[in-house]
Design an enzyme around this catalytic site. Sequence first.
Site, PDB file in Angstrom:
ATOM      1  N   ARG A  27     -66.696  15.281 -18.961  1.00  0.00           N
ATOM      2  CA  ARG A  27     -66.156  15.591 -17.635  1.00  0.00           C
ATOM      3  C   ARG A  27     -67.037  15.054 -16.509  1.00  0.00           C
ATOM      4  NH1 ARG A  27     -62.392  19.545 -16.956  1.00  0.00           N
ATOM      5  NH2 ARG A  27     -63.077  20.681 -18.809  1.00  0.00           N
ATOM      6  N   GLN A  83     -61.924  21.762 -36.161  1.00  0.00           N
ATOM      7  CA  GLN A  83     -61.357  20.892 -37.186  1.00  0.00           C
ATOM      8  C   GLN A  83     -60.440  19.851 -36.550  1.00  0.00           C
ATOM      9  OE1 GLN A  83     -62.151  20.730 -40.240  1.00  0.00           O
ATOM     10  NE2 GLN A  83     -62.210  22.680 -41.313  1.00  0.00           N
ATOM     11  N   GLU A 106     -68.005  30.451 -41.273  1.00  0.00           N
ATOM     12  CA  GLU A 106     -67.728  29.749 -42.515  1.00  0.00           C
ATOM     13  C   GLU A 106     -68.826  29.953 -43.547  1.00  0.00           C
ATOM     14  OE1 GLU A 106     -65.863  25.418 -43.658  1.00  0.00           O
ATOM     15  OE2 GLU A 106     -67.457  25.480 -42.151  1.00  0.00           O
ATOM     16  N   ARG A 151     -57.115  19.909 -33.811  1.00  0.00           N
ATOM     17  CA  ARG A 151     -56.136  20.677 -34.561  1.00  0.00           C
ATOM     18  C   ARG A 151     -55.679  21.921 -33.823  1.00  0.00           C
ATOM     19  NH1 ARG A 151     -57.358  22.861 -40.700  1.00  0.00           N
ATOM     20  NH2 ARG A 151     -55.397  23.949 -41.041  1.00  0.00           N
ATOM     21  N   GLU A 152     -54.378  22.136 -33.802  1.00  0.00           N
ATOM     22  CA  GLU A 152     -53.695  23.376 -33.429  1.00  0.00           C
ATOM     23  C   GLU A 152     -53.561  23.652 -31.932  1.00  0.00           C
ATOM     24  OE1 GLU A 152     -54.073  26.382 -37.158  1.00  0.00           O
ATOM     25  OE2 GLU A 152     -55.839  26.226 -35.879  1.00  0.00           O
TER      26      GLU A 152
END
Length: 548
Positions: A455, A390, A266, A419-420
Amino acid sequence: MPTENKNGQQTSAETKQRVSSGPNRATLPNSVEAEQNVLCCILRNTEYQLEMIAQLKEDDFYQFNHREIFAAMQAISEQSHMVGDENQANTVGFASVVDYLRREGKLEQVGDIDYILKLNELLPSTANYDEYISIVKRASTMRKLIRICGEVEQRAYSAGSAEEAITYAEEQIFNLSQGGANAGLVSLAEDTAKTMYAINERFVNPGKFRGIQTGFKRFDRMTNGLHGGELIVLAARPGVGKSAMAMNIVENVAKQGKTVAIYSLEMSKQQLIERMLSSMSTVPLAEIKSGQFTDPNASLARIRAAQNTICATMSLYGNDYAQIRPSEISSQCRRLKAQHGLDMIVIDYIQLMNSGIDPKQGRANEVGAITRALKLMAKELDVPIIALAQLKRDAEMRNLKGKDGQSGGGGEPVLSDLRESGSIEQDADIVLFIHREKDEEKGTTKHSLIVAKHRNGETGNIELFWLGKFVRFMDAETLAEQQIAMGGDEPEQQGNGELPDLTEGYRGGDEAEGGEFIPPDEGDVPEYVGEGESDVNIDEFEGEENKN
């Protein structure tokens, strides 16, 4: 199948094996004499025989009969008998080896009793066993390298791309250099003993097995630091500060002498360095970007001090290629670890990565392939990987709506907000959220680090303080230590044992996503507009680089 002669040695079917290339077409590297000497040392030296056996594997021996004899020695050493109140391994000796091979029906194959007796009486002294083991392991490594080269040659003919063939070659050679390979199913008895030993060592010396410290003390206590093989996902909505948090961790880890690789899809490498210089020098990032300093001499001196710290004491490597694939990261980090060492990898961020698979399979499958590759990479390289991600817009909308349905609330993100792809939460060992909660009535903004998944330990919320001008997060303990170091009074604790609310009376601001710096009028102090105001008063705040 190779055939053996009367002494159990391999005939020309195996010992005359040839290499397919090279001017001399030599036989595969081996040393019959060193293998015999090692077996003799194991038979004769009862004090160090378990140590010798632990250093070798069955396939380190080239001669078939030597492999079978060593396998018998391993099996005997793994058995145990009672001595008083303790279990001890059986002693490997001439009689026990002959007995084991006879019961297994392999004594004649290895050369019968005469060959075992010959090994037992081969050397006058076993003092040089380390030298013999080194020769055997060197020859074994060379044979494995030759085998890998042959496999790489075949892959070069059949691979769909040059990158695929190169990646395969690097993986195989890296695994060989690290001594790693798929050993198949093995008994867990030995690993259980090693685990118990490690637990005892932790009890005796608690700091010995501590992972990499992030500099956020409560988080480090919750996780015992970051450990090799872990995939840590740090997620937030745009503009909340996940990149800043990641770079703060990088700074803290690098100051410990650790080597860190940073992949920024980014921001450019220069932007990352500007943020780090601001954080370390406590010179506002806006002033660094504009070149308009309120106190040029003092600011430039602090920036140079921070630069010297980065260049002289920190081992940082960066890549800002925007279309990088997990396979490329893995390849580059293998080389970095081999050449300079590697302790941690940071990737900013997952959804910008190129998976390398067919986009027709859908973005969710692409992200799933990326996170799976990152987890495997962390295990292969034995380093923690911090991957930024994100959150869905739903998390932001829920935050605006609030927990009670009123505006200005603070609905916290949950794992399903990633996200996604649900693969992110599935593959990650630790999932962290940076949560920003605004109180419009009080005019304050609070930040917290949410450990949503762990975990191997506890979860919970950790209060953070945002020093916006310096692009820096701090936890309550570190902030209190900084205040004391600056000559202030030690913060008094509340009745519940917690630190007082240091944000009271200060107005927080938004960390605006993006945003360009607008030069101020001549004589005015530059106003920082990139990352917002702070949760605390930082007019007198000083960093580590300007204490002297």
